[in-house]
Design a protein around this motif. Structure first.
Motif, PDB file in Angstrom:
ATOM      1  N   PRO A 147       4.479   7.382  -3.469  1.00 24.57           N
ATOM      2  CA  PRO A 147       5.585   7.824  -4.396  1.00 24.57           C
ATOM      3  C   PRO A 147       4.781   8.045  -5.699  1.00 24.57           C
ATOM      4  N   LEU A 148       3.703   7.472  -6.086  1.00 24.31           N
ATOM      5  CA  LEU A 148       2.720   7.264  -7.404  1.00 24.31           C
ATOM      6  C   LEU A 148       2.038   8.642  -7.102  1.00 24.31           C
ATOM      7  N   ILE A 149       1.606   8.996  -5.836  1.00 27.34           N
ATOM      8  CA  ILE A 149       0.924  10.383  -5.915  1.00 27.34           C
ATOM      9  C   ILE A 149       1.904  11.594  -6.061  1.00 27.34           C
ATOM     10  N   ILE A 150       3.160  11.314  -5.609  1.00 20.26           N
ATOM     11  CA  ILE A 150       4.105  12.649  -5.818  1.00 20.26           C
ATOM     12  C   ILE A 150       4.561  12.655  -7.244  1.00 20.26           C
ATOM     13  N   VAL A 151       4.600  11.575  -8.005  1.00 17.19           N
ATOM     14  CA  VAL A 151       4.956  11.441  -9.202  1.00 17.19           C
ATOM     15  C   VAL A 151       3.866  12.223 -10.226  1.00 17.19           C
ATOM     16  N   ALA A 152       2.599  11.747  -9.825  1.00 20.03           N
ATOM     17  CA  ALA A 152       1.291  12.328 -10.567  1.00 20.03           C
ATOM     18  C   ALA A 152       1.265  13.671 -10.104  1.00 20.03           C
ATOM     19  N   LEU A 153       1.501  14.170  -8.918  1.00 18.33           N
ATOM     20  CA  LEU A 153       1.405  15.767  -8.767  1.00 18.33           C
ATOM     21  C   LEU A 153       2.294  16.383  -9.464  1.00 18.33           C
ATOM     22  N   SER A 154       3.819  15.836  -9.692  1.00 18.40           N
ATOM     23  CA  SER A 154       4.878  16.600 -10.309  1.00 18.40           C
ATOM     24  C   SER A 154       4.613  16.449 -11.710  1.00 18.40           C
ATOM     25  N   MET A 155       3.972  15.561 -12.618  1.00 21.92           N
ATOM     26  CA  MET A 155       3.650  15.697 -13.860  1.00 21.92           C
ATOM     27  C   MET A 155       2.428  16.712 -14.102  1.00 21.92           C
ATOM     28  N   ALA A 156       1.336  16.558 -13.251  1.00 18.87           N
ATOM     29  CA  ALA A 156       0.281  17.426 -13.311  1.00 18.87           C
ATOM     30  C   ALA A 156       0.973  19.134 -13.384  1.00 18.87           C
ATOM     31  N   GLY A 157       1.787  19.291 -12.319  1.00 16.09           N
ATOM     32  CA  GLY A 157       2.505  20.668 -12.229  1.00 16.09           C
ATOM     33  C   GLY A 157       3.375  20.913 -13.386  1.00 16.09           C
ATOM     34  N   LEU A 158       3.892  20.040 -14.155  1.00 14.49           N
ATOM     35  CA  LEU A 158       4.590  20.263 -15.357  1.00 14.49           C
ATOM     36  C   LEU A 158       4.053  20.621 -16.329  1.00 14.49           C
ATOM     37  N   VAL A 159       2.859  19.749 -16.598  1.00 14.93           N
ATOM     38  CA  VAL A 159       2.160  19.971 -17.929  1.00 14.93           C
ATOM     39  C   VAL A 159       1.253  21.154 -17.819  1.00 14.93           C
ATOM     40  N   SER A 160       0.756  21.620 -16.606  1.00 16.99           N
ATOM     41  CA  SER A 160       0.029  22.864 -16.423  1.00 16.99           C
ATOM     42  C   SER A 160       0.731  23.915 -15.950  1.00 16.99           C
ATOM     43  N   PRO A 166       0.913  -1.383   0.030  1.00 15.63           N
ATOM     44  CA  PRO A 166      -0.002   0.039   0.287  1.00 15.63           C
ATOM     45  C   PRO A 166       0.731   1.325   0.025  1.00 15.63           C
ATOM     46  N   TRP A 167       2.200   1.290   0.619  1.00 10.31           N
ATOM     47  CA  TRP A 167       2.880   2.317   0.636  1.00 10.31           C
ATOM     48  C   TRP A 167       3.264   2.771  -0.786  1.00 10.31           C
ATOM     49  N   ASP A 168       3.324   1.883  -1.748  1.00  8.49           N
ATOM     50  CA  ASP A 168       3.761   2.508  -3.175  1.00  8.49           C
ATOM     51  C   ASP A 168       2.779   3.450  -3.636  1.00  8.49           C
ATOM     52  N   ILE A 169       1.755   3.632  -3.033  1.00 13.45           N
ATOM     53  CA  ILE A 169       0.812   4.662  -3.442  1.00 13.45           C
ATOM     54  C   ILE A 169       1.415   6.150  -3.174  1.00 13.45           C
TER      55      ILE A 169
END
Length: 660
Positions: free
Chosen positions: A610-623, A605-608
């Motif tokens: 770093p997945l959230i961190i990566v997703a937020l980083s990508m969202a910030g990058l593309v927006s 479950p803790w793998d979620i």
């Protein structure tokens, strides 16, 4: 050796065609027809043994060690009841068409090519329906395509486009047939057709059976002009009338029907096969019946009616029951009789009146009384008017639809669709009669009845629809033998009267509605002629396909036609999300078949996090707020402003040159 003699007689006709034309010119149709009659008598003499379940066979080795297991390819011919029926259809209808051609064709004008290709056409059909080796079957299938192409192309510029589309579409069917037969022969370890049918692979590997059934169905659809391959057949009307009569009644289109019935041995209870044939067949039947009602050219009207009736037969085969298979055979015979007759009689009208367009004809029933009575009987049989043979065959198909394996609701919808198709069938049949003989306004005082040598051969097949309706008991045993050849057990009982039932009620309703529509036929037909419903010609179909392909291409290109990173990343990210979602949802599989397997020990479950961190980083990058979202020019302007601030004094054109 009977089958060898039958094929050799047809081959002899091909060789003798140029010589007989030089000697007899257009009258060469008589001696060539005589060869086909002899072949039909030879084949017909073997019917008693065939009906008892003993097929006639002929085989000689041809190619050694053709398949992996070391089996040979034989030049193998086999006549069971099904093959016998289609071979006799080709020989008898072919002989009648050749006799008709002897009076119809012009003198000293291209008759050598006509008779040579027509005899080759007949030979190809015989090889197709009598072959017992899939290699011979495929070669004969392609020879039929080539012969039909050449017969249409010899019409000159008017037939050039239609012949090319015919070749392309039928060769598409050839590719799917090659794939299906090749897969089946490899899996069964033999190229023998009847051994492939008896193989256990169809039961042991149901997914294999489904794949091959679709390939075989598509192949048959191309030959039998089923949607979306339907448009080649009306375009083939550029060919001479004898070609149309033979091609539409006993040759190319029946090749597809033969293939479907032959493979019903293994596919008759496959739901995919049932639904595909029923939906495609009945959809084609209704669509083409509507198109036929819209036509004013009698030959094109009859061509679309052929497509419609083929749709009826395909849908009936799709039901898959023994009764349905026999009903399809009965209508195949009925259609061959009345349709070949109608085509040839329309040629008689064109020959005498100088036109086959109902807008350019006048009152002809009193000028051409024998032609009128003959075409009236043929069209009435096509419209399923009792007590003609066409009525019996249509009642059989309606009764077969009641057994369709598509549920009660599906059966009701199928019967309703069949009623609509039957109504339009009655209408276009009536349009032939009233349009050609009653409603025209042109002066026909100079028109007279055609010579007996022209109208009598044309009338004979259709006229048989009347006495055959009273000799129905003769067909019961042969129909049972045909069903047995397909591997089904049937107890046929043809009759004009089966009591008050659903098919009869549908027929009565259709006849009543059709007769009522005749009182307003001018307004109804004019309204139909002025409407564009679906693409009706090959050009329309290909143009629609081209436009649709361009639209799909533009949609796909739009995903990459930008420098905006968010637009570029969106399809990729969505695809990954979709793939991950499918994997998660269907890990356990569908019907026990797993689509994905999770690797053990990775469900943390803790793998979620770093997945959230990566997703937020990508969202910030593309927006990123400074990223323009207005296309290529805005992208340039944004970067120009940034660079001129960092490097003051530099010209914009220099940076434009770098980026462009």
């Amino acid at each position: 050796m009977t089958l060898a003699y039958v094929v050799l007689l047809a081959a002899l006709a091909v060789l003798l065609a140029p010589v007989t034309v030089k000697v007899f010119d257009r009258k060469a149709g008589w001696p060539l027809a005589g060869l086909f009659v002899i072949a039909a008598v030879l084949l017909g003499s073997r019917l008693p043994g065939i009906m008892e379940g003993t097929p006639v066979e002929f085989s000689v080795p041809w190619v050694r060690d053709f398949v992996v297991d070391g089996h040979d390819v034989n030049f193998a011919l086999r006549a069971d009841a099904l093959s016998w029926f289609f071979a006799m259809l080709a020989l008898v209808i072919g002989a009648v068409v050749f006799i008709y051609s002897a009076a119809y064709l012009p003198k000293n004008k291209g008759n050598t090519s006509f008779y040579t290709i027509m005899t080759a056409f007949t030979l190809s059909i015989l090889l197709l329906v009598l072959s017992d080796d899939v290699v011979i079957l495929f070669l004969a299938w392609e020879l039929v395509s080539l012969a039909s192409f050449m017969l249409i192309a010899r019409s000159g510029q008017s037939g050039e486009a239609g012949s090319q589309r015919t070749l392309v579409l039928t060769f598409i069917g050839g590719l799917t047939l090659l794939s299906g037969l090749g897969i089946a022969a490899t899996a069964a370890g033999t190229t023998s057709l009847h051994e492939i049918m008896r193989s256990d692979i169809w039961v042991e590997r149901p997914e294999f059976a489904v794949a091959v059934s679709v390939l075989i169905a598509v192949s048959a659809f191309t030959k039998s002009a089923q949607f979306p391959f339907h448009f080649w057949l009306p375009e083939a009307m550029a060919a001479a009338t004898p070609v149309s009569a033979f091609l539409h009644a006993a040759a190319v289109v029946k090749a597809g029907i033969y293939l479907l019935i032959r493979f019903s041995t293994v596919f008759h209870d496959e739901l995919v096969w049932n639904v595909l044939l029923i939906v495609t067949g009945m959809g084609t039947a209704i669509m083409s019946a509507i198109f036929a009602t819209q036509k004013t050219d009698l030959k094109k009207l009859t061509a679309y009616s052929t497509v419609s009736h083929l749709g009826w037969i395909v849908a009936t085969i799709g039901v898959g029951t023994p009764f349905a298979i026999t009903a399809a055979i009965v209508h195949t015979l009925a259609h061959a009789l009345f349709k070949s007759s109608i085509f040839m009689l329309i040629g008689v009208i064109d020959h005498e009146a100088g036109s086959r367009d109902i807008r350019r004809l006048g009152v002809l029933w009193n000028k051409m009384p024998f032609t009128f009575v003959s075409i009236l009987i043929g069209a009435a049989s096509m419209a399923a008017v009792p007590p003609l043979f066409g009525f019996v065959s249509k009642e059989g198909m309606l009764a077969a639809f009641e057994e369709a394996p598509i549920g009660n609701t599906g059966v009701v919808l199928l019967l309703a669709a069949a009623g609509i198709g039957a109504f339009f069938t009655f209408n276009y049949s009536a349009k032939i009669i009233f349009g050609a003989f009653f409603d025209g306004k042109r002066d026909m005082s100079a028109v007279h009845e055609a010579p007996v040598s022209l109208w009598l051969p044309a009338a004979l097949p259709g006229l048989l629809s009347l006495p055959m309706a009273f000799l129905l008991s003769w067909f019961n045993e042969p129909l049972d033998a045909i069903a047995a050849a397909v591997g089904l057990h049937s107890h046929a009982h043809l009759a004009l009267w089966h009591g008050v039932n659903v098919p009869l009620l549908i027929s009565v309703a259709v006849l009543a509605a059709g007769v009522a529509a005749l009182f307003v036929r001018r307004r109804f037909w004019h309204a139909m002629e002025s409407r564009e419903l679906l693409p009706r010609t090959g050009n329309d179909m290909l143009e629609s396909l081209h436009k649709g392909s361009r639209a799909v291409g533009k949609l796909a290109a739009r995903m990459g036609d930008t420098h905006n990173p968010s637009k570029l990343m969106l399809p990729i990210v969505l695809s990954i999300i979709a793939l991950a979602g499918v994997t998660l949802v269907f890990t356990e599989g569908v019907d026990g078949v797993a689509l994905a397997q999770r690797a053990p020990g990775l469900d943390n479950p803790w793998d979620i996090l770093p997945l959230i961190i990566v997703a937020l980083s990508m969202a910030g990058l593309v927006s990123y707020p400074e990223s323009p979202d207005r296309g290529r020019d805005d992208w340039y302007r944004w970067h120009w402003r940034y660079l001129t601030n960092v490097f003051p004094g530099r010209s914009r054109c220099r940076f434009d040159a770098i980026y462009r």
